[in-house]
Motif scaffolding. Structure first.
Motif, mmCIF file in Angstrom:
data_model
loop_
_atom_site.group_PDB
_atom_site.id
_atom_site.type_symbol
_atom_site.label_atom_id
_atom_site.label_comp_id
_atom_site.label_asym_id
_atom_site.label_seq_id
_atom_site.Cartn_x
_atom_site.Cartn_y
_atom_site.Cartn_z
ATOM 1 N N LYS A 93 0.810 -1.223 0.000
ATOM 2 C CA LYS A 93 0.000 0.000 0.000
ATOM 3 C C LYS A 93 0.840 1.269 0.000
ATOM 4 O O LYS A 93 0.431 2.302 -0.532
ATOM 5 C CB LYS A 93 -0.929 -0.014 1.224
ATOM 6 N N TYR A 94 2.025 1.223 0.601
ATOM 7 C CA TYR A 94 2.863 2.425 0.700
ATOM 8 C C TYR A 94 4.174 2.272 -0.073
ATOM 9 O O TYR A 94 5.215 2.745 0.357
ATOM 10 C CB TYR A 94 3.138 2.733 2.173
ATOM 11 N N GLY A 95 4.114 1.606 -1.198
ATOM 12 C CA GLY A 95 5.298 1.455 -2.029
ATOM 13 C C GLY A 95 5.981 0.112 -1.831
ATOM 14 O O GLY A 95 5.758 -0.591 -0.843
ATOM 15 N N LEU A 148 4.689 10.856 -1.161
ATOM 16 C CA LEU A 148 4.309 10.114 -2.354
ATOM 17 C C LEU A 148 2.796 10.002 -2.437
ATOM 18 O O LEU A 148 2.113 9.892 -1.416
ATOM 19 C CB LEU A 148 4.900 8.696 -2.328
ATOM 20 N N ARG A 149 2.299 10.025 -3.654
ATOM 21 C CA ARG A 149 0.886 9.710 -3.901
ATOM 22 C C ARG A 149 0.852 8.446 -4.742
ATOM 23 O O ARG A 149 1.618 8.303 -5.705
ATOM 24 C CB ARG A 149 0.202 10.867 -4.637
ATOM 25 N N PHE A 150 -0.021 7.520 -4.371
ATOM 26 C CA PHE A 150 -0.096 6.236 -5.064
ATOM 27 C C PHE A 150 -1.416 6.139 -5.831
ATOM 28 O O PHE A 150 -2.479 6.390 -5.277
ATOM 29 C CB PHE A 150 0.000 5.075 -4.066
ATOM 30 N N GLU A 151 -1.308 5.761 -7.081
ATOM 31 C CA GLU A 151 -2.490 5.599 -7.922
ATOM 32 C C GLU A 151 -2.575 4.142 -8.355
ATOM 33 O O GLU A 151 -1.728 3.654 -9.107
ATOM 34 C CB GLU A 151 -2.364 6.523 -9.146
ATOM 35 N N ASN A 152 -3.579 3.423 -7.842
ATOM 36 C CA ASN A 152 -3.713 1.992 -8.100
ATOM 37 C C ASN A 152 -4.709 1.713 -9.219
ATOM 38 O O ASN A 152 -5.727 2.405 -9.337
ATOM 39 C CB ASN A 152 -4.172 1.254 -6.837
ATOM 40 N N GLU A 153 -4.415 0.680 -9.997
ATOM 41 C CA GLU A 153 -5.331 0.250 -11.048
ATOM 42 C C GLU A 153 -5.413 -1.278 -11.039
ATOM 43 O O GLU A 153 -4.393 -1.958 -10.937
ATOM 44 C CB GLU A 153 -4.851 0.697 -12.424
ATOM 45 N N GLN A 191 5.617 14.010 -4.306
ATOM 46 C CA GLN A 191 5.006 15.309 -4.044
ATOM 47 C C GLN A 191 5.583 15.917 -2.783
ATOM 48 O O GLN A 191 6.224 15.237 -1.989
ATOM 49 C CB GLN A 191 3.489 15.173 -3.933
ATOM 50 N N GLU A 192 5.340 17.203 -2.621
ATOM 51 C CA GLU A 192 5.781 17.884 -1.410
ATOM 52 C C GLU A 192 4.995 17.357 -0.222
ATOM 53 O O GLU A 192 3.804 17.051 -0.337
ATOM 54 C CB GLU A 192 5.582 19.400 -1.538
ATOM 55 N N TRP A 193 5.650 17.277 0.908
ATOM 56 C CA TRP A 193 4.975 16.839 2.124
ATOM 57 C C TRP A 193 4.258 18.017 2.786
ATOM 58 O O TRP A 193 4.736 19.152 2.747
ATOM 59 C CB TRP A 193 5.981 16.266 3.116
ATOM 60 N N ASN A 194 3.092 17.709 3.337
ATOM 61 C CA ASN A 194 2.424 18.660 4.233
ATOM 62 C C ASN A 194 1.727 17.830 5.304
ATOM 63 O O ASN A 194 1.630 16.606 5.179
ATOM 64 C CB ASN A 194 1.451 19.562 3.464
ATOM 65 N N PRO A 195 1.235 18.438 6.372
ATOM 66 C CA PRO A 195 0.669 17.650 7.477
ATOM 67 C C PRO A 195 -0.508 16.752 7.104
ATOM 68 O O PRO A 195 -0.864 15.858 7.862
ATOM 69 C CB PRO A 195 0.236 18.729 8.473
ATOM 70 N N SER A 196 -1.093 16.948 5.909
ATOM 71 C CA SER A 196 -2.243 16.135 5.527
ATOM 72 C C SER A 196 -1.846 14.857 4.769
ATOM 73 O O SER A 196 -2.699 14.012 4.498
ATOM 74 C CB SER A 196 -3.204 16.960 4.658
ATOM 75 N N ASN A 197 -0.562 14.709 4.402
ATOM 76 C CA ASN A 197 -0.160 13.467 3.738
ATOM 77 C C ASN A 197 0.984 12.808 4.504
ATOM 78 O O ASN A 197 1.407 13.292 5.547
ATOM 79 C CB ASN A 197 0.188 13.717 2.257
ATOM 80 N N GLU A 198 1.455 11.683 3.976
ATOM 81 C CA GLU A 198 2.452 10.895 4.699
ATOM 82 C C GLU A 198 3.873 11.407 4.456
ATOM 83 O O GLU A 198 4.227 11.795 3.339
ATOM 84 C CB GLU A 198 2.375 9.422 4.279
ATOM 85 N N ALA A 199 4.682 11.384 5.499
ATOM 86 C CA ALA A 199 6.095 11.757 5.388
ATOM 87 C C ALA A 199 6.899 10.515 5.024
ATOM 88 O O ALA A 199 6.928 9.549 5.783
ATOM 89 C CB ALA A 199 6.575 12.337 6.715
ATOM 90 N N PHE A 200 7.559 10.530 3.859
ATOM 91 C CA PHE A 200 8.314 9.367 3.411
ATOM 92 C C PHE A 200 9.824 9.570 3.467
ATOM 93 O O PHE A 200 10.532 8.791 4.082
ATOM 94 C CB PHE A 200 7.899 8.989 1.977
#
Length: 370
Positions: A55-57, A252-257, A304-313
């Motif tokens: 799920k996270y890479g 990171l943003r993940f796009e699943n198909e 993508q840039e990190w902000n408090p609303s997404n995950e810090a990788f």
């Protein structure tokens, strides 16, 4: 007065889960909490169409330490997956890491001597004595062709900055092999848990009280009152209420198909180097476990840039952020009943085996002092 638990463990990723397992084995009572809806942190897998989706890479376990290999295999058997990524650059596929296959595909060189001569020739032309940025450092190490085809655009996508604006230390060295070997890692032991990483986490947390969807920072006073000591694996600056400033990350943003085919790209990982693609790579998850399902699941990774609303990788370990982290580390050393550990609390990108080794070392030290 005796508290309800010996240890409150914040975060159920590898560090927290290994520490909880070792402490419980030593007779301690632990409570593990996690703000996500699942355990396992970034190694969590989601079953889609019978396929374990990372799920996270992509997470590929590798180590030279037989003790660590035996440790994880006591909870779940690992398969023999070998990481051999491919790289799509300017319409052509190349093998990674940089090896004799790559050099043949790029230049048509057949012998190691020919490949070495080609690299040395380009380094002599494009290298500089004291590289001041990532571009100059890469040209110093591998020359212009490898840099242009495999490093420049991929790196700029990943970090969201021009290569000339990135510090040289990001690539102190680049793996260059003069053999026809596509195994990305040099480690003796390598593989994926059969049935996914959830099996490993379930084994580590077996018999331990775990509560998900629970944010430690929603009521620190209440949670602190539950246990004699805290094991913290979250962001170190958040623990100290960002009092010195906010540490920076890439996300990171993940796009699943789900695709109605049994095989999309023939490999688990394919890098997309060119800037014309917004994503850096496509993962086809079934190949991690040699799946034979009728459908397949692919994931595109968008930096993508990190902000408090997404995950810090990925921590941005430049001079500014490193100095800020050192300030927080000094504060952490003054916390008597808190054990800090893991990627976020140490502001460093660790591989899985390193996190597990760290948790085993910390837990052994802690429990031997008890």
């Amino acid at each position: 007065m005796k508290k309800q638990y010996d240890y409150l463990i914040i975060g159920s990723g590898l560090f927290g889960s290994v520490f909880a397992h070792e402490a419980t084995k030593a007779g301690k009572k632990c409570l593990v909490i996690d703000k996500r809806e699942h355990t396992g942190g970034n190694v969590y897998c989601e079953n889609v169409e019978g396929i374990n989706v990372h799920k996270y890479g992509a997470h590929i376990f590798h180590t030279n330490d037989k003790g660590l290999w035996d440790y994880v295999n006591q909870f779940v058997e690992f398969n023999h997956y070998i990481n051999s990524p491919l790289s799509l650059s300017k319409g052509k596929l190349y093998n990674l890491p940089f090896n004799m296959n790559t050099f043949y595909q790029l230049w048509g060189t057949i012998t190691p001597q020919e490949a070495k001569a080609k690299i040395e020739e380009q380094v002599a032309i494009y290298g500089v004595e004291n590289p001041k940025n990532l571009e100059e450092q890469a040209l110093n190490l591998v020359g212009k062709d490898i840099y242009d085809n495999f490093i420049k655009e991929y790196t700029e996508k990943q970090w969201g900055r021009k290569a000339t604006e990135l510090p040289a230390f990001i690539i102190k060295r680049l793996p260059v092999r003069f053999t026809f070997d596509n195994n990305y890692f040099n480690d003796t032991y390598q593989g994926i848990p059969i049935g996914g990483y959830n099996k490993l986490i379930e084994g580590l947390l077996n018999g331990i009280e775990v509560v998900t969807n629970t944010d430690y920072f929603s009521d620190r006073v209440k949670f602190n009152a539950l246990a004699d000591k805290i094991v913290y694996s979250g962001k170190i600056d958040e623990y100290f209420d960002y009092k010195l400033g906010v540490l920076e990350y890439r996300s990171l943003r993940f796009e699943n198909e789900i695709l109605d085919t049994d095989n999309f790209q023939g490999n688990a990982v394919v890098n997309y180097n060119d800037a014309s693609y917004d994503f850096t790579r496509i993962i086809e998850h079934k190949h991690f476990e040699f799946g034979q399902q009728s459908k397949t699941v692919i994931t595109k990774e968008y930096p993508q840039e990190w902000n408090p609303s997404n995950e810090a990788f990925y921590p941005i370990n430049d001079a500014k952020n490193q100095a800020l982290y050192e300030g927080y580390r000094e504060l952490s050393l003054k916390e008597k009943n808190v054990i800090f550990g893991g990627r976020l609390s140490e502001y460093k990108y660790y591989d899985m085996h390193q996190v597990i080794a760290m948790a085993l070392t910390r837990s052994k030290k802690e429990l031997s002092n008890d």
